[in-house]
Design an enzyme around this catalytic site. Sequence first.
Site, PDB file in Angstrom:
ATOM      1  N   HIS A  16      25.518  69.494  26.681  1.00  0.00           N
ATOM      2  CA  HIS A  16      25.495  68.804  25.691  1.00  0.00           C
ATOM      3  C   HIS A  16      27.242  68.719  24.851  1.00  0.00           C
ATOM      4  O   HIS A  16      27.247  67.097  24.651  1.00  0.00           O
ATOM      5  CB  HIS A  16      24.810  69.373  23.727  1.00  0.00           C
ATOM      6  CG  HIS A  16      22.986  69.891  24.595  1.00  0.00           C
ATOM      7  ND1 HIS A  16      23.134  70.504  24.308  1.00  0.00           N
ATOM      8  CD2 HIS A  16      22.334  68.267  24.440  1.00  0.00           C
ATOM      9  CE1 HIS A  16      21.125  70.493  24.492  1.00  0.00           C
ATOM     10  NE2 HIS A  16      21.065  68.805  24.336  1.00  0.00           N
ATOM     11  N   LYS A  40       7.430  69.212  16.261  1.00  0.00           N
ATOM     12  CA  LYS A  40       7.762  70.436  17.569  1.00  0.00           C
ATOM     13  C   LYS A  40       8.364  71.796  16.437  1.00  0.00           C
ATOM     14  O   LYS A  40       8.503  72.136  15.097  1.00  0.00           O
ATOM     15  CB  LYS A  40       9.271  69.891  17.629  1.00  0.00           C
ATOM     16  CG  LYS A  40       9.083  69.358  19.267  1.00  0.00           C
ATOM     17  CD  LYS A  40      10.149  69.038  19.912  1.00  0.00           C
ATOM     18  CE  LYS A  40      10.654  68.066  21.100  1.00  0.00           C
ATOM     19  NZ  LYS A  40      11.997  67.907  21.719  1.00  0.00           N
ATOM     20  N   ARG A  89      20.758  64.303  33.525  1.00  0.00           N
ATOM     21  CA  ARG A  89      20.721  65.575  34.276  1.00  0.00           C
ATOM     22  C   ARG A  89      20.593  65.483  35.829  1.00  0.00           C
ATOM     23  O   ARG A  89      20.639  65.186  36.392  1.00  0.00           O
ATOM     24  CB  ARG A  89      19.966  66.493  33.712  1.00  0.00           C
ATOM     25  CG  ARG A  89      21.185  67.365  32.610  1.00  0.00           C
ATOM     26  CD  ARG A  89      19.736  67.982  32.248  1.00  0.00           C
ATOM     27  NE  ARG A  89      19.173  67.170  31.467  1.00  0.00           N
ATOM     28  CZ  ARG A  89      18.262  67.535  30.827  1.00  0.00           C
ATOM     29  NH1 ARG A  89      18.052  69.279  30.186  1.00  0.00           N
ATOM     30  NH2 ARG A  89      16.930  67.268  30.408  1.00  0.00           N
ATOM     31  N   SER A 127      18.034  73.062  26.654  1.00  0.00           N
ATOM     32  CA  SER A 127      18.026  74.456  25.840  1.00  0.00           C
ATOM     33  C   SER A 127      17.295  75.511  26.142  1.00  0.00           C
ATOM     34  O   SER A 127      16.597  76.755  25.633  1.00  0.00           O
ATOM     35  CB  SER A 127      17.143  73.310  24.526  1.00  0.00           C
ATOM     36  OG  SER A 127      18.334  72.913  24.466  1.00  0.00           O
TER      37      SER A 127
HETATM   38  P1  ADP Z   1      15.652  65.938  23.274  1.00  0.00           P
HETATM   39  O1  ADP Z   1      14.136  66.329  22.196  1.00  0.00           O
HETATM   40  O2  ADP Z   1      16.194  64.578  22.269  1.00  0.00           O
HETATM   41  O3  ADP Z   1      15.157  65.992  25.210  1.00  0.00           O
HETATM   42  P2  ADP Z   1      18.239  67.698  23.691  1.00  0.00           P
HETATM   43  O4  ADP Z   1      18.774  67.970  23.008  1.00  0.00           O
HETATM   44  O5  ADP Z   1      16.794  68.771  25.115  1.00  0.00           O
HETATM   45  O6  ADP Z   1      16.847  66.495  22.843  1.00  0.00           O
HETATM   46  O7  ADP Z   1      18.749  66.803  24.462  1.00  0.00           O
HETATM   47  C1  ADP Z   1      19.739  65.648  24.404  1.00  0.00           C
HETATM   48  C2  ADP Z   1      20.128  64.724  25.428  1.00  0.00           C
HETATM   49  O8  ADP Z   1      20.869  65.310  25.332  1.00  0.00           O
HETATM   50  C3  ADP Z   1      19.063  63.999  25.648  1.00  0.00           C
HETATM   51  O9  ADP Z   1      20.059  62.596  26.468  1.00  0.00           O
HETATM   52  C4  ADP Z   1      19.060  65.139  27.068  1.00  0.00           C
HETATM   53  O10 ADP Z   1      18.910  64.550  27.713  1.00  0.00           O
HETATM   54  C5  ADP Z   1      20.751  65.337  27.174  1.00  0.00           C
HETATM   55  N1  ADP Z   1      21.193  66.629  27.847  1.00  0.00           N
HETATM   56  C6  ADP Z   1      19.935  68.348  27.645  1.00  0.00           C
HETATM   57  N2  ADP Z   1      21.117  68.329  28.358  1.00  0.00           N
HETATM   58  C7  ADP Z   1      22.172  68.411  29.273  1.00  0.00           C
HETATM   59  C8  ADP Z   1      23.083  68.467  29.694  1.00  0.00           C
HETATM   60  N3  ADP Z   1      22.898  70.311  30.853  1.00  0.00           N
HETATM   61  N4  ADP Z   1      23.743  68.396  30.681  1.00  0.00           N
HETATM   62  C9  ADP Z   1      23.917  66.747  29.973  1.00  0.00           C
HETATM   63  N5  ADP Z   1      23.128  65.773  28.748  1.00  0.00           N
HETATM   64  C10 ADP Z   1      21.603  67.131  28.697  1.00  0.00           C
END
Ligand code: ADP
Length: 163
Positions: A16, A40, A89, A127
Amino acid sequence: MIALYPGSFDPLTYGHLDVIERAAYLFELVIVAVLRNPSKTPLFTVEERLNQIQKAVQHLKNVDVDAFSGLTVTFARKKEASILLRGLRVVSDFELELQMAQTNKTLAAEIETIFLSTSTEHSFLSSSLVKGIAAVGGPISHMVPQHIEQALRERSGPKEDMH
Ligand code: ADP
């Protein structure tokens, strides 16, 4: 242009943060927006996540952190953001992300979704993966900032059995 980066961030990872840092070069302002999602069950409360993210982005002057509930496009309009930012990703992210982007376009035609592809060293990171490793006391210092590692250690289960 103002970009809104919505997500759960439960917790924020280096993946992120990589997206946020790169977006901070591209946009006048980046707003990291933590979704209050009643469906969630998160590990960290929204307030904890806001604090964690704030600390992780304090070196970036044009990044704000905020929480929202309801439609992402409604919050984007309220914040005068014309861009929704998402990270990609792997190919499996694409289908759902495309569907979300197209849906949001029908809800708010003036807002564009922009995807940043993750850097290769972070493409495996999520995450839930970090939480899974932390739960069994595994090493996560290369996945999350130090203060988030600490919070995960305090919240997660017992340390890995060293024997
Ligand atoms: P959500 O529940 O909305 O998917 P996340 O916190 O899992 O929330 O992800 C938020 C955004 O960050 C999404 O667009 C996801 O694809 C992106 N994201 C998550 N992990 C990574 C990573 N390792 N590298 C790049 N983008 C990521």
